[in-house]
Design a protein around this motif. Structure first.
Motif, PDB file in Angstrom:
ATOM      1  N   ILE A 167      52.540  65.187  21.346  1.00  0.00           N
ATOM      2  CA  ILE A 167      52.489  66.567  21.822  1.00  0.00           C
ATOM      3  C   ILE A 167      52.978  67.512  20.733  1.00  0.00           C
ATOM      4  N   GLU A 168      54.116  67.185  20.148  1.00  0.00           N
ATOM      5  CA  GLU A 168      54.645  67.973  19.041  1.00  0.00           C
ATOM      6  C   GLU A 168      55.706  67.144  18.309  1.00  0.00           C
ATOM      7  N   GLN A 169      56.050  67.567  17.108  1.00  0.00           N
ATOM      8  CA  GLN A 169      57.151  66.982  16.359  1.00  0.00           C
ATOM      9  C   GLN A 169      58.402  67.823  16.618  1.00  0.00           C
ATOM     10  N   ARG A 170      59.463  67.154  16.989  1.00  0.00           N
ATOM     11  CA  ARG A 170      60.697  67.865  17.283  1.00  0.00           C
ATOM     12  C   ARG A 170      61.768  67.567  16.234  1.00  0.00           C
ATOM     13  N   ALA A 171      62.648  68.546  16.064  1.00  0.00           N
ATOM     14  CA  ALA A 171      63.799  68.371  15.178  1.00  0.00           C
ATOM     15  C   ALA A 171      65.044  68.768  15.946  1.00  0.00           C
ATOM     16  N   PHE A 172      66.152  68.147  15.607  1.00  0.00           N
ATOM     17  CA  PHE A 172      67.427  68.472  16.259  1.00  0.00           C
ATOM     18  C   PHE A 172      68.532  68.355  15.226  1.00  0.00           C
ATOM     19  N   ASN A 173      69.238  69.464  15.025  1.00  0.00           N
ATOM     20  CA  ASN A 173      70.350  69.504  14.087  1.00  0.00           C
ATOM     21  C   ASN A 173      71.648  69.391  14.883  1.00  0.00           C
ATOM     22  N   PRO A 174      72.336  68.241  14.822  1.00  0.00           N
ATOM     23  CA  PRO A 174      73.544  68.075  15.643  1.00  0.00           C
ATOM     24  C   PRO A 174      74.669  69.025  15.256  1.00  0.00           C
TER      25      PRO A 174
END
Length: 557
Positions: free
Chosen positions: A525-532
């Motif tokens: 569906i999409e590429q996700r990113a998460f910066n902790p």
């Protein structure tokens, strides 16, 4: 009539409040002059005005905003390219207008509550009971809005009194300090509120609502003994009971049922929402913009109580058979009949059956051929009701459930697990939910370790509370968002529709699924990113930063 009868009166003085620069203007542009709130009639109007603030569609949501929060998590996706989409994929910024809109909405409700609490002594003709009921209700509502603020933003300005024009530049107050205040406020509310209201006042806050919210906030603050005690008081009160049919609990049939502790009430033609058009299938004239993900689908156990990577009952070629009934009570999966249509999202299924006519007929299958049909290949069944079909998909009056016994049972179980009190009451809380009449999943046996029980209750919350606005809160407070959020967001496999060559997804102790071996078979569906170091909190809206030099932005925004 199912709605608050008094709440639907004319909110002449309070419904036109501005939402801009909220710490500047609330409640200064409301009824804050010396002539207001001097009678029980005006007090009733004012309290109803606070409830009125529950009704809110954000700038980028087509339904009540709490519905859409889960689409910023791992279990859902919003195709509208809204703030919830951007927060989900990590592309959001402090300049997003919807952050400001939600912030303003929450502080608007808090401002209305503060005005009443500061001026109750002006109501000359009110009995003590009337004053106590008003006090309890607005404390509960103020606590609910603050619980959203601290969950989404962490430390926030603490406003407990009406603001003068010179008092609007407040610094942020520590989240845990706010938690302590909310827990104390909810004790006061619980003491002043009744266990139930009469039919004419259905939908108002009760003692059980104050205690249920207290259990939720105590979990946020890691006050596990407080959470367990508050949840247990609700459970032992005998006021609430699990509704036998999980699917119908979230339909018109389940409104104000035995399980409901507090719900946001809607009324067609007075205040309604557009959630159905976002969740209905394309064949049912919906847009399918809010959809569940493959990782949620694969999180439901098999009927033997084992996860799909452990159960011999799981057949990759028939992935929806022998599964926890809540899967198909929550999600419309390929092969189902959904809203009267055969639901199939495989691209080869160019026609399907329409069962809304007799005899059934074959029609072009918009759920497979329309370019904007469900991007995940699934639709939400939970909260959809055929009664909202046709024109009503834009004007649903289906209530939004804020608090219910199912959550309280899980709050109790989680608190007991974190206290390492793995006794019979802890198991019973989970097993009551799993044993619901329409679910009938195997009971969790005694003898599990704390780590095993923690994994169980977290998976239960994921599947039991899906689309109730709590998943984002959960993955943040458990500090697992950095595991479940980044990477490809998957929808259903297309060709072939199984994992037979490589096996099945493997779940770890946090319920994270490893799709590495067959990622090429899944739709992305999409590429996700998460910066902790950033994304566990939303940014303070830039509009607030611009007018308040005492605010400090959340890290790395």
């Amino acid at each position: 009539m199912k709605r608050y009868s008094k709440l639907l009166s004319i909110f002449t003085l309070w419904t036109m409040m501005s939402c801009s620069d909220i710490l500047n203007k609330v409640p200064l542009d409301g009824p804050a002059d010396i002539t207001f709130l001097q009678s029980t009639a005006e007090l009733s109007l004012a309290v109803n005005g606070v409830y009125r603030n529950l009704w809110y569609n954000s700038l980028s949501a087509s339904g009540q905003w709490e519905y859409v929060l889960d689409h910023s998590s791992d279990i859902g996706w919003d195709r509208n390219l809204s703030v919830f989409t951007f927060a989900g994929n990590g592309s959001h910024s402090a300049a997003e207008a919807s952050f400001s809109s939600i912030w303003d909405h929450l502080y608007a409700g808090i401002g209305r509550a503060n005005y009443i609490l500061a001026n109750l002594d002006r109501v000359a003709d009110a009995s003590q009971e009337t004053l106590d009921l008003a006090d309890g209700q607005v404390r509960f509502l103020r606590s609910y809005w603050y619980s959203q603020l601290i969950t989404l933003w962490g430390d926030v300005p603490l406003v407990l009194e009406p603001l003068d024009i010179d008092d609007n530049k407040l610094p942020r107050t520590a989240k845990m300090e706010i938690v302590d205040l909310l827990l104390a406020d909810l004790d006061i509310a619980a003491d002043k509120l009744p266990e139930t209201w009469g039919t004419a006042d259905r939908g108002r806050a009760t003692k059980g609502a104050a205690l249920a919210l207290k259990s939720r906030i105590a979990l946020i603050g890691e006050r596990y003994d407080v959470a367990a005690a508050a949840a247990n008081e609700v459970i032992q009160s005998g006021v609430y009971a699990l509704y036998p049919d999980y699917e119908k609990l979230f339909s018109y049939e389940g409104e104000s049922s035995s399980e409901v502790i507090f719900e946001i009430m809607f009324q067609y033609g007075i205040y309604d929402h557009r959630m159905p058009i976002s969740t209905f299938s394309r064949n049912a004239q919906g847009n399918s913009t809010k959809v569940p993900t493959q990782s949620l689908v694969d999180s439901y156990e098999c009927i033997d109580g084992l996860t799909i990577d452990q159960s011999p009952l799981y057949d990759p070629a028939k992935p929806f058979e022998n599964r926890d009934p809540r899967l198909r009570q929550t999600i419309a999966v390929p092969g189902d009949v959904f809203l009267g249509f055969q639901f199939e999202t495989h691209k080869d299924s160019i026609t399907c059956w329409n069962y809304n006519v007799s005899p059934a007929t074959r029609i072009p299958n918009q759920d497979a051929t329309n370019a904007y049909a469900s991007f995940s290949g699934y639709c939400w069944r939970k909260t959809t009701d055929p009664q909202d079909g046709g024109a009503l998909r834009n004007n649903s009056s289906l209530n939004f459930m804020v608090l219910r016994l199912g959550e309280v049972l899980l709050n109790y179980a989680e608190a007991k697990i974190e206290l390492n009190e793995l006794d019979a009451s802890c198991l019973e809380a989970i097993n009551r939910i799993r044993g619901r009449e329409s679910v009938q999943m195997p009971s969790i046996p005694a003898g599990k370790s704390q780590a095993e029980m923690r994994a169980i209750v977290r998976r239960e919350r994921k599947v039991e509370l899906a689309l109730e606005g709590l998943r984002l809160q959960d993955i943040r407070r458990w500090k697992i968002a950095e595991k479940v959020m980044p990477g490809p967001l998957y929808g259903r496999p297309q060709k072939p529709y199984n994992y037979e060559d490589q096996g099945v997804p493997v779940l770890d102790q946090d319920g994270v699924l490893d799709y590495t071996a067959y990622a090429d078979k899944l739709s992305v569906i999409e590429q996700r990113a998460f910066n902790p170091q950033r994304d566990y909190l939303w940014p303070i809206p830039q509009s607030e930063m611009d007018i308040n030099p005492n605010l400090i932005q959340n890290p790395n925004y």
